[in-house]
Motif scaffolding. Structure first.
Motif, short mmCIF file in Angstrom:
data_model
loop_
_atom_site.label_atom_id
_atom_site.label_comp_id
_atom_site.label_asym_id
_atom_site.label_seq_id
_atom_site.Cartn_x
_atom_site.Cartn_y
_atom_site.Cartn_z
N SER A 72 6.57 -11.46 0.04
CA SER A 72 7.47 -10.35 -0.29
C SER A 72 8.52 -10.17 0.78
CB SER A 72 6.66 -9.05 -0.42
OG SER A 72 6.18 -8.64 0.85
N THR A 99 10.79 -2.68 -5.62
CA THR A 99 9.36 -2.43 -5.48
C THR A 99 9.14 -1.50 -4.29
OG1 THR A 99 9.03 -4.42 -4.11
CG2 THR A 99 8.71 -4.64 -6.48
N ASP A 138 1.77 -2.20 -4.14
CA ASP A 138 3.18 -2.33 -4.50
C ASP A 138 3.37 -2.00 -5.98
OD1 ASP A 138 3.61 -3.07 -1.93
OD2 ASP A 138 4.45 -5.04 -2.38
N HIS A 164 2.99 -15.58 -2.80
CA HIS A 164 3.26 -14.14 -2.95
C HIS A 164 3.94 -13.54 -1.71
CE1 HIS A 164 0.95 -14.37 -6.59
NE2 HIS A 164 -0.17 -14.66 -5.95
N THR A 216 9.62 -2.09 -0.52
CA THR A 216 9.01 -3.34 -0.08
C THR A 216 9.77 -4.57 -0.56
OG1 THR A 216 7.50 -3.26 -1.99
CG2 THR A 216 6.70 -2.37 0.10
N GLY A 217 10.73 -4.40 -1.46
CA GLY A 217 11.50 -5.57 -1.90
C GLY A 217 12.07 -5.37 -3.30
N PHE A 261 11.32 -12.30 -4.30
CA PHE A 261 10.07 -12.67 -3.64
C PHE A 261 9.86 -14.16 -3.91
CE2 PHE A 261 8.87 -12.03 -7.98
CZ PHE A 261 7.79 -12.87 -8.21
N THR A 265 11.86 -6.96 -7.49
CA THR A 265 11.00 -7.71 -8.40
C THR A 265 11.42 -9.17 -8.49
OG1 THR A 265 12.39 -7.01 -10.26
CG2 THR A 265 10.43 -5.69 -9.80
#
Length: 508
Positions: free
Chosen positions: A385, A356, A337, A383, A370-371, A376, A373
């Motif tokens: 996400s 991300t 990532d 961690h 993926t998401g 999350f 910053t």
């Protein structure tokens, strides 16, 4: 067999730079183009763009001389000057348009500069995406020449002293080229409408007059529009109204949570095409059927850098450290990532966009989002996400045969330990305790850190089932309806405070 074949004049093919080339070489060419254009600006003079251009390794020199920025820092130091009407600050000339972007977590609007150079780059990327339909098979040719329903922000922009401001989708629609206007729906009059509910009502009223082949927009709002049309005209599905509908161009959020509910509104399969168009520029698009991800626009108007999304480069709150490790496109690895830094033809320089991404095919420069910053959860090192959450929701929804179009997650203290609290939208009959347990189990399978912490400091997972309309109503109360607005997958800060007030009936 491809659906159509287009032979372009050499001059146009050259302008679009269609032949493949080394992504590293393409990106260095883009960087030099941006630096040459802006070297006499205040920013270019301060950070010695001429020196960068003369360097043997301009990419490295650029990283050495120019600091990284987020919105707050670049606005405080530079962009506020452009709003005061000063020219040649970060990009040549005066900035006449700004995209208003509040993201999904900030309370105040962000003013993102929009230039003719940026819009030109966006349009070329859009044409490339259209041409990439040659790579798609078994889709109706006739749909391409039908109407394009683009559900975006109002083209009636806010007029301020010396500039206009509004949604990027509204600015783009306002500048629609003449040759595209016969295809463009809902048309200029409805597109000017600022009241989102009125806009939807007017679209529903006009729907029988249109022959739509493409729909473009954020899944939640497109789905709402189609549901209103089906209900108004007592249809079985949207294809009863628009039999030639064949494509849905979407972006902004993962489509998977919406897909099950969305497909209930269709009479036949359609082709889904993912795009990554942010206020800061057209970043990537899906250029072939069944691809793993979207291809980065590496050869046009954006220079990319990639900051590994890890504890070395980001704090526990998702803030980037000073002088982070920043990689260029030839240095990235698949499966990791990265947070995106953009330098664009609108005067964003080494700018943290807040998303991300992950490379799924480095050779083809294909990525997935993926998401965010900031979006999350890592209260105790789990961690978690947005990508993890989306996968869990998708798998569990299929197992339980339910539709979960929206959800959000909150981290909460529980004595000396912590808990996750899920709020999911589901209009189907569902056992909340069972749904929460299944999501928890799936996350343990796909995230080792989460599995470890569920045995220690992350003591509980709670889940409340709400109606989808409650999520939509919260967005309305926050003034975030339509266009590019989407519900945050993780709630923190002011948005979390307002969400709790809303659930108690105190937010009006």
């Amino acid at each position: 067999m491809a659906i159509f074949d287009i032979q372009l004049p050499k001059s146009i093919a050259k302008a679009l730079r269609l032949p493949q080339n080394s992504p590293r070489r393409q990106q260095l060419r883009v960087l030099k183009k941006l630096l040459k254009k802006s070297r006499f600006t205040q920013f270019g003079q301060k950070y010695r763009f001429d020196e960068v251009l003369m360097s043997k390794h301009p990419g490295r020199k650029f990283q050495e001389l120019v600091p990284t920025y987020n919105y707050n820092s670049i606005y405080k130091e530079w962009w506020h000057l452009t709003l005061e009407g000063k020219p040649d600050v970060c990009w040549p000339g005066k900035i006449k348009f700004y995209a208003l972007s509040s993201g999904t977590s900030e309370a105040a609007s962000k003013y993102i500069p929009i230039t003719s150079d940026l819009l030109k780059g966006n349009k070329i990327a859009m044409i490339k995406q259209l041409l990439s339909l040659r790579n798609y098979e078994d889709v109706p040719v006739k749909a391409i020449g039908k109407g394009w329903l683009m559900l975006g922000g109002s083209t009636d922009l806010q007029k301020e002293t010396g500039y206009y401001a509004g949604d990027l989708s509204g600015i783009t629609a306002k500048k629609t080229p003449f040759w595209f206007q016969p295809f463009y729906k809902p048309g200029k009059k409805i597109a000017r409408q600022r009241d989102w509910n009125r806009k939807l009502e007017e679209i529903v009223a006009k729907a029988p007059e249109w022959d739509i082949g493409f729909i473009v927009g954020v899944p939640a709002w497109i789905q709402m529009c189609m549901e209103m049309i089906i209900e108004k005209y007592k249809l079985d599905n949207i294809h009863d109204m628009w039999p030639n509908l064949a494509f849905f161009v979407h972006g902004g959020v993962s489509f998977e949570p919406y897909k099950k509910g969305f497909e209930k509104l269709l009479g036949k399969p359609i082709t889904y095409i993912e795009t990554y168009l942010a206020s800061e520029g057209f970043i990537a698009y899906q250029d072939r059927q069944h691809s793993k991800g979207m291809r980065l626009v590496t050869n046009e108007h954006i220079f990319f850098e990639f900051v590994p999304f890890d504890h070395k480069n980001f704090t526990a709150d998702g803030d980037m450290v000073d002088n982070p490790e920043a990689l260029m496109i030839h240095e990235v690895e698949e499966g990791k990532d990265y947070a995106l830094l953009l330098s664009t033809s609108a005067g964003a320089w080494r700018y943290l966009i807040g998303d991300t991404i992950r490379f799924v095919d480095k050779e083809r420069c294909e990525i997935v989002i993926t998401g965010r910053t900031k979006h999350f959860l890592s209260l105790v090192g789990e961690h978690l996400s947005v990508d993890n959450m989306n996968k869990a929701i998708q798998v569990v929804s299929e197992e339980m045969n339910i539709c979960v179009p929206e959800y959000t997650v909150v981290g909460e203290p529980e004595g000396n330990f912590f808990a996750h609290h899920w709020y999911v939208a589901c209009d189907d009959v569902v056992n909340a305790e069972l749904l929460g347990r299944k999501i928890d189990d799936k996350l343990k399978q796909i995230n080792d850190d989460y599995a470890v912490e569920r045995k220690s400091a992350l003591r509980n997972v709670y889940l409340d089932v709400l109606q989808e309309e409650q999520f939509m109503e919260f967005m309305r109360l926050k003034g975030k309806v339509g266009g590019q607005h989407k519900f945050p997958r993780v709630l923190k800060g002011k948005m979390l405070e307002d969400w709790k007030k809303f659930l108690k009936g105190e937010l009006v």
